[in-house]
Design an enzyme around this catalytic site. Structure first.
Site, PDB file in Angstrom:
ATOM      1  N   ASN A 245     127.511   6.930 -16.672  1.00  0.00           N
ATOM      2  CA  ASN A 245     127.191   5.514 -16.498  1.00  0.00           C
ATOM      3  C   ASN A 245     127.914   5.024 -15.244  1.00  0.00           C
ATOM      4  O   ASN A 245     129.119   4.792 -15.266  1.00  0.00           O
ATOM      5  CB  ASN A 245     127.641   4.734 -17.740  1.00  0.00           C
ATOM      6  CG  ASN A 245     127.432   3.238 -17.596  1.00  0.00           C
ATOM      7  OD1 ASN A 245     126.723   2.783 -16.696  1.00  0.00           O
ATOM      8  ND2 ASN A 245     128.046   2.465 -18.476  1.00  0.00           N
ATOM      9  N   TRP A 246     127.143   4.876 -14.168  1.00  0.00           N
ATOM     10  CA  TRP A 246     127.758   4.493 -12.892  1.00  0.00           C
ATOM     11  C   TRP A 246     128.161   3.024 -12.860  1.00  0.00           C
ATOM     12  O   TRP A 246     128.860   2.595 -11.945  1.00  0.00           O
ATOM     13  CB  TRP A 246     126.795   4.780 -11.737  1.00  0.00           C
ATOM     14  CG  TRP A 246     126.496   6.238 -11.526  1.00  0.00           C
ATOM     15  CD1 TRP A 246     126.951   7.292 -12.279  1.00  0.00           C
ATOM     16  CD2 TRP A 246     125.671   6.809 -10.507  1.00  0.00           C
ATOM     17  NE1 TRP A 246     126.455   8.475 -11.793  1.00  0.00           N
ATOM     18  CE2 TRP A 246     125.668   8.212 -10.700  1.00  0.00           C
ATOM     19  CE3 TRP A 246     124.926   6.288  -9.460  1.00  0.00           C
ATOM     20  CZ2 TRP A 246     124.952   9.088  -9.875  1.00  0.00           C
ATOM     21  CZ3 TRP A 246     124.206   7.147  -8.638  1.00  0.00           C
ATOM     22  CH2 TRP A 246     124.228   8.533  -8.840  1.00  0.00           C
ATOM     23  N   LYS A 247     127.688   2.242 -13.826  1.00  0.00           N
ATOM     24  CA  LYS A 247     127.980   0.803 -13.887  1.00  0.00           C
ATOM     25  C   LYS A 247     127.571   0.130 -12.565  1.00  0.00           C
ATOM     26  O   LYS A 247     126.607   0.566 -11.937  1.00  0.00           O
ATOM     27  CB  LYS A 247     129.448   0.565 -14.263  1.00  0.00           C
ATOM     28  CG  LYS A 247     129.817   1.314 -15.560  1.00  0.00           C
ATOM     29  CD  LYS A 247     131.149   0.911 -16.125  1.00  0.00           C
ATOM     30  CE  LYS A 247     131.432   1.699 -17.401  1.00  0.00           C
ATOM     31  NZ  LYS A 247     132.690   1.295 -18.048  1.00  0.00           N
TER      32      LYS A 247
ATOM     33  N   HIS B 107     125.887  -1.594 -24.451  1.00  0.00           N
ATOM     34  CA  HIS B 107     127.216  -1.230 -23.945  1.00  0.00           C
ATOM     35  C   HIS B 107     128.172  -2.392 -24.178  1.00  0.00           C
ATOM     36  O   HIS B 107     127.779  -3.559 -24.125  1.00  0.00           O
ATOM     37  CB  HIS B 107     127.133  -0.896 -22.455  1.00  0.00           C
ATOM     38  CG  HIS B 107     128.382  -0.259 -21.923  1.00  0.00           C
ATOM     39  ND1 HIS B 107     129.491  -0.988 -21.582  1.00  0.00           N
ATOM     40  CD2 HIS B 107     128.692   1.050 -21.704  1.00  0.00           C
ATOM     41  CE1 HIS B 107     130.441  -0.157 -21.159  1.00  0.00           C
ATOM     42  NE2 HIS B 107     129.985   1.079 -21.217  1.00  0.00           N
TER      43      HIS B 107
ATOM     44  N   GLU C 278     130.262  -3.772 -22.414  1.00  0.00           N
ATOM     45  CA  GLU C 278     130.324  -4.733 -21.318  1.00  0.00           C
ATOM     46  C   GLU C 278     129.138  -5.695 -21.370  1.00  0.00           C
ATOM     47  O   GLU C 278     129.261  -6.867 -20.998  1.00  0.00           O
ATOM     48  CB  GLU C 278     130.384  -3.982 -19.982  1.00  0.00           C
ATOM     49  CG  GLU C 278     131.745  -3.314 -19.785  1.00  0.00           C
ATOM     50  CD  GLU C 278     131.712  -2.098 -18.869  1.00  0.00           C
ATOM     51  OE1 GLU C 278     130.707  -1.894 -18.170  1.00  0.00           O
ATOM     52  OE2 GLU C 278     132.705  -1.344 -18.884  1.00  0.00           O
TER      53      GLU C 278
ATOM     54  N   GLU D  40     132.045   4.059 -28.383  1.00  0.00           N
ATOM     55  CA  GLU D  40     132.969   3.760 -27.295  1.00  0.00           C
ATOM     56  C   GLU D  40     134.024   2.774 -27.783  1.00  0.00           C
ATOM     57  O   GLU D  40     133.752   1.583 -27.871  1.00  0.00           O
ATOM     58  CB  GLU D  40     132.224   3.212 -26.076  1.00  0.00           C
ATOM     59  CG  GLU D  40     130.985   2.359 -26.408  1.00  0.00           C
ATOM     60  CD  GLU D  40     130.570   1.466 -25.269  1.00  0.00           C
ATOM     61  OE1 GLU D  40     130.633   1.920 -24.130  1.00  0.00           O
ATOM     62  OE2 GLU D  40     130.209   0.306 -25.519  1.00  0.00           O
TER      63      GLU D  40
ATOM     64  N   GLY E  35     137.940   2.518 -19.388  1.00  0.00           N
ATOM     65  CA  GLY E  35     138.525   2.161 -18.100  1.00  0.00           C
ATOM     66  C   GLY E  35     140.004   1.844 -18.154  1.00  0.00           C
ATOM     67  O   GLY E  35     140.580   1.377 -17.184  1.00  0.00           O
TER      68      GLY E  35
ATOM     69  N   SER F 101     137.079   6.887 -21.502  1.00  0.00           N
ATOM     70  CA  SER F 101     138.007   7.568 -20.597  1.00  0.00           C
ATOM     71  C   SER F 101     138.030   9.089 -20.798  1.00  0.00           C
ATOM     72  O   SER F 101     139.078   9.715 -20.776  1.00  0.00           O
ATOM     73  CB  SER F 101     139.424   6.990 -20.730  1.00  0.00           C
ATOM     74  OG  SER F 101     139.447   5.625 -20.350  1.00  0.00           O
TER      75      SER F 101
ATOM     76  N   GLY G  89     134.125   6.090 -15.209  1.00  0.00           N
ATOM     77  CA  GLY G  89     134.766   6.372 -13.929  1.00  0.00           C
ATOM     78  C   GLY G  89     134.630   7.801 -13.447  1.00  0.00           C
ATOM     79  O   GLY G  89     134.372   8.052 -12.262  1.00  0.00           O
TER      80      GLY G  89
END
Length: 252
Positions: free
Chosen positions: A11-13, A99, A101, A169, A175, A215, A237
């Protein structure tokens, strides 16, 4: 015993301009073409602006491409949104929904996530349905209740192992550099599979992939991926560097 092929999803976000995204995608595709390929499925989910270019860059490889979100409607007056049909039209095979976020930044409820996942599946995409607890919820002893509630509220009625992936998650581990211990990860993954067994039946639950997202890195991936109910990773990340993402894939 059912063997589930692991899925390593990046997931490159909201990261990457065109040159960065193309270099990353091409680097992974070149590694896959050179072989030998890792014993897992590989997926990247770039920002919407990069999807078309990434699909072209990875053509001829086994690297799959997905979207990071989608709207529940096929088309219409929804400024700034992207429909599952649009993702499929670009060459996507997956869509991440729910997600943490998105749940936090956009106040997405379980019902919204379920509608998006259902729409993604109707468009022929595999929905990656995300669930997970915050640190406050974990400290309050609510981990299992939160994940059960989110799972049952977000899972489409027509969910099957072929059209659905679950991603656990722990929000406190995204992160932050903090990672659930193997015991913590396995405990929640096993509980999720138990709920899936009640909801979908034993055979479907045994085949459905449950990813760990929090992570995961090359240095802890092997231990996490060896757990009996961890079927891959939703990588943030570490998916932005070819060497790191490939290192996680090789841990399979």
């Amino acid at each position: 015993m059912t063997t589930r092929r692991k899925l390593i999803a990046g997931n490159w976000k909201m990261n990457g301009l065109k040159a960065d995204g193309l270099a990353l995608a091409k680097g992974l595709a070149d590694k896959l073409k050179a072989g030998p390929a890792p014993a897992c499925d590989l997926l990247v989910c770039p920002p919407f602006t990069l999807i078309a270019a990434v699909v072209d860059a990875v053509a001829g490889s086994t690297l799959a491409v997905g979207g990071q979100d989608c709207h529940a409607k096929t088309s219409g007056a929804h400024t700034g949104d992207t429909s599952p049909a649009m993702l499929a039209d670009l060459g996507c095979g997956y869509a991440i929904v729910g997600h943490s976020e998105r749940r936090t930044d956009h106040a997405e409820s379980d019902a919204v996530v379920k509608a998006k996942a259902t729409a993604a599946q109707a468009a022929g995409l595999i929905a990656i349905v995300c669930i997970g607890e915050t640190l406050a919820q974990r400290d309050a002893g609510q981990t299992m209740d939160i994940n059960r509630s989110q799972l049952l509220g977000s899972l489409p009625d027509g969910a099957t192992p072929e059209n659905t992936v679950i991603a656990y998650e722990p929000v406190w581990a995204i992160g932050t550099g903090r990672v659930a211990t193997p015991a913590q990860a396995q405990e929640v993954h096993a509980a999720i599979r138990a709920e899936l067994t009640k909801k979908l039946g034993g055979e479907a639950a045994a085949k459905m992939r449950i990813l760990y997202g929090g992570s995961m890195k090359p240095d802890n991936a092997r231990e996490l991926l060896a757990l009996p109910d961890v079927d891959g990773g939703l990588i943030g990340g570490a998916s932005l560097k070819v060497a790191d993402f490939w290192g996680i894939a090789e841990s399979c």
